[in-house]
Motif scaffolding. Structure first.
Motif, PDB file in Angstrom:
ATOM      1  N   SER A 327     -18.535  23.046  73.766  1.00 41.12           N
ATOM      2  CA  SER A 327     -18.854  21.677  73.371  1.00 41.12           C
ATOM      3  C   SER A 327     -18.377  21.477  71.938  1.00 41.12           C
ATOM      4  O   SER A 327     -18.538  22.368  71.093  1.00 41.12           O
ATOM      5  N   GLY A 329     -17.991  18.809  68.464  1.00 37.97           N
ATOM      6  CA  GLY A 329     -18.324  17.617  67.689  1.00 37.97           C
ATOM      7  C   GLY A 329     -17.351  17.493  66.538  1.00 37.97           C
ATOM      8  O   GLY A 329     -17.114  18.475  65.821  1.00 37.97           O
ATOM      9  N   MET A 349     -22.727  15.753  66.064  1.00 35.39           N
ATOM     10  CA  MET A 349     -21.852  15.344  67.170  1.00 35.39           C
ATOM     11  C   MET A 349     -21.786  16.437  68.236  1.00 35.39           C
ATOM     12  O   MET A 349     -21.760  16.156  69.443  1.00 35.39           O
ATOM     13  N   MET A 350     -21.778  17.683  67.811  1.00 37.32           N
ATOM     14  CA  MET A 350     -21.707  18.790  68.772  1.00 37.32           C
ATOM     15  C   MET A 350     -22.967  18.827  69.642  1.00 37.32           C
ATOM     16  O   MET A 350     -22.890  19.010  70.864  1.00 37.32           O
ATOM     17  N   ARG A 352     -24.849  16.340  70.393  1.00 39.12           N
ATOM     18  CA  ARG A 352     -24.775  15.214  71.314  1.00 39.12           C
ATOM     19  C   ARG A 352     -23.902  15.562  72.512  1.00 39.12           C
ATOM     20  O   ARG A 352     -24.190  15.161  73.651  1.00 39.12           O
ATOM     21  N   ALA A 353     -22.814  16.313  72.250  1.00 35.70           N
ATOM     22  CA  ALA A 353     -21.940  16.741  73.347  1.00 35.70           C
ATOM     23  C   ALA A 353     -22.686  17.663  74.306  1.00 35.70           C
ATOM     24  O   ALA A 353     -22.546  17.555  75.528  1.00 35.70           O
ATOM     25  N   HIS A 362     -17.571  15.078  71.440  1.00 36.85           N
ATOM     26  CA  HIS A 362     -18.165  13.876  70.859  1.00 36.85           C
ATOM     27  C   HIS A 362     -17.610  13.719  69.447  1.00 36.85           C
ATOM     28  O   HIS A 362     -17.371  14.706  68.744  1.00 36.85           O
ATOM     29  N   SER A 364     -17.144  11.047  65.711  1.00 39.07           N
ATOM     30  CA  SER A 364     -17.633   9.958  64.868  1.00 39.07           C
ATOM     31  C   SER A 364     -16.705   9.821  63.676  1.00 39.07           C
ATOM     32  O   SER A 364     -16.324  10.818  63.062  1.00 39.07           O
TER      33      SER A 364
END
Length: 371
Positions: A327, A329, A349-350, A352-353, A362, A364
């Motif tokens: 995963s 981010g 972000m990671m 969230r993934a 993911h 941003s």
């Protein structure tokens, strides 16, 4: 050893030589103004000796002009040497200057009516010592020393009258002995310096690399991150940070053992590295997490790159048919972003993934979204 391994070994050896010579260049450039100053003073003192032995006004004037011009040249070239970018270029300029100094020696020697062989022999011995003292490649030093002494003894044999054989042989012996001793000392010192530099480089490399995955350590990551952040800001270039996590490593460790988990980390790190450029950085953050630094890469291109990396990782097959996934981010540096903020944003972000199903990317734009 295969052809590819031999090629890689040669490239590594060449790179190590370049790095060693870069260190030598830094030291030489710090001291070159000292050598230039000493040489200028010695040139002036030799002018006084020339004026003492030569009575003709025209010849005195010629010698004064030659030595004055050479001193000015030394100062100008010392300034030039401090701006040269490579050690090889530095050595070329130094060798040319020393060649001109030898030429100056013989040009002035021609103006003497009856040069004293023993005094001039001391002069050539001094020239040899200077050649081996000034920073240069030992091959150039040895060639210049042999050239200067050989030319002098040929000149003395044919041009100096009433030359006693025993004086000639004694002076030649001392010149050869001086060259041999200086060459042995210089070559030995150079090789010892190379060995010390190689040992220091190996130690630094070992301390900057994770022993399991060969990725950079946290300390090296921070150094590279701050360097690239500063560079990209100055140049107006984008920069992306990536947090990568190997999914379900605990499950692999519990079910197949830690040896299999270690193999998964090694394979994933190697796979990610194969998809990156030489300028990119991959570091092990800890456990199953990695951080990537992608200089001069926009967020859009970073996402495309990570899609390729994700696909490559998914194709990794371990012993027993075990497959893995990662995963990711990713965030892009903003005008006021700092190192800690970038890491935190990419980490968010990671996660969230991972929460959205793992094996995903993911992202941003940190300038617009500060999670």
């Amino acid at each position: 050893m295969s052809t590819e391994e031999q090629k890689q070994a040669k490239q590594e050896k060449k790179l190590a030589r370049v790095q060693f010579e870069t260190t030598k260049l830094d030291a030489a450039q710090r001291n070159i103004h000292v050598f230039a100053g000493i040489a200028s003073i010695a040139n002036f003192l030799l002018l006084l000796c020339d004026l003492f032995f030569i009575r003709e006004q025209n010849e005195r004037l010629i010698i004064g002009i030659l030595r004055y011009c050479f001193s000015i040249l030394l100062i100008l070239m010392a300034l030039r040497l401090q701006r040269i970018k490579t050690f090889s270029g530095f050595c070329v300029v130094v060798s040319i200057l020393e060649g001109l100094a030898i030429l100056l020696f013989f040009s002035i020697l021609q103006l003497y009516d009856s040069p004293d062989f023993m005094i001039q022999s001391m002069g050539i011995l001094l020239t040899i010592l200077i050649v081996f003292v000034v920073p240069n490649r030992w091959e150039n030093m040895l060639a210049l020393a042999i050239l200067a002494s050989g030319a002098f003894f040929l000149y003395a044999y044919y041009r100096i009258p009433n030359l006693l054989p025993r004086e000639f042989l004694a002076a030649a012996f001392y010149a050869v002995l001086t060259i041999v001793l200086c060459a042995v000392k210089t070559i030995g010192t150079d090789r010892n310096a190379q060995r010390e530099f190689a040992a220091k480089s190996r130690l630094e490399q070992a301390s900057a690399r994770d022993f399991l995955t060969n990725a950079a350590t946290r300390e090296r990551l921070e150094e590279e991150a701050r360097r690239w952040m500063s560079f990209c800001r100055r140049q107006g270039l984008p920069l992306c940070f990536v947090f990568a996590d190997l999914d379900d490593l605990k499950r692999i460790n519990d079910r197949y053992g830690h040896a299999m988990g270690d193999a998964a980390l090694r394979e994933v790190a190697a796979t990610m590295r194969s998809q990156l450029r030489n300028s990119d950085t991959i570091a092990r953050w800890g456990g199953d997490e990695f951080v990537l630094i992608l200089p001069n890469v926009t967020l859009q291109n970073a996402v495309l790159l990570l899609d390729r990396v994700k696909k490559a990782v998914s194709q990794v097959t371990l012993e027993g048919g075990i497959t893995v996934s990662c995963s990711f981010g990713v965030v892009q540096m903003g005008p006021e972003s700092d190192y800690a903020q970038m890491l935190s944003a990419a980490d968010t972000m990671m996660y969230r993934a991972k929460k959205s199903g793992k094996g995903r990317v993911h992202f941003s734009d940190y300038m617009d979204d500060n999670p």
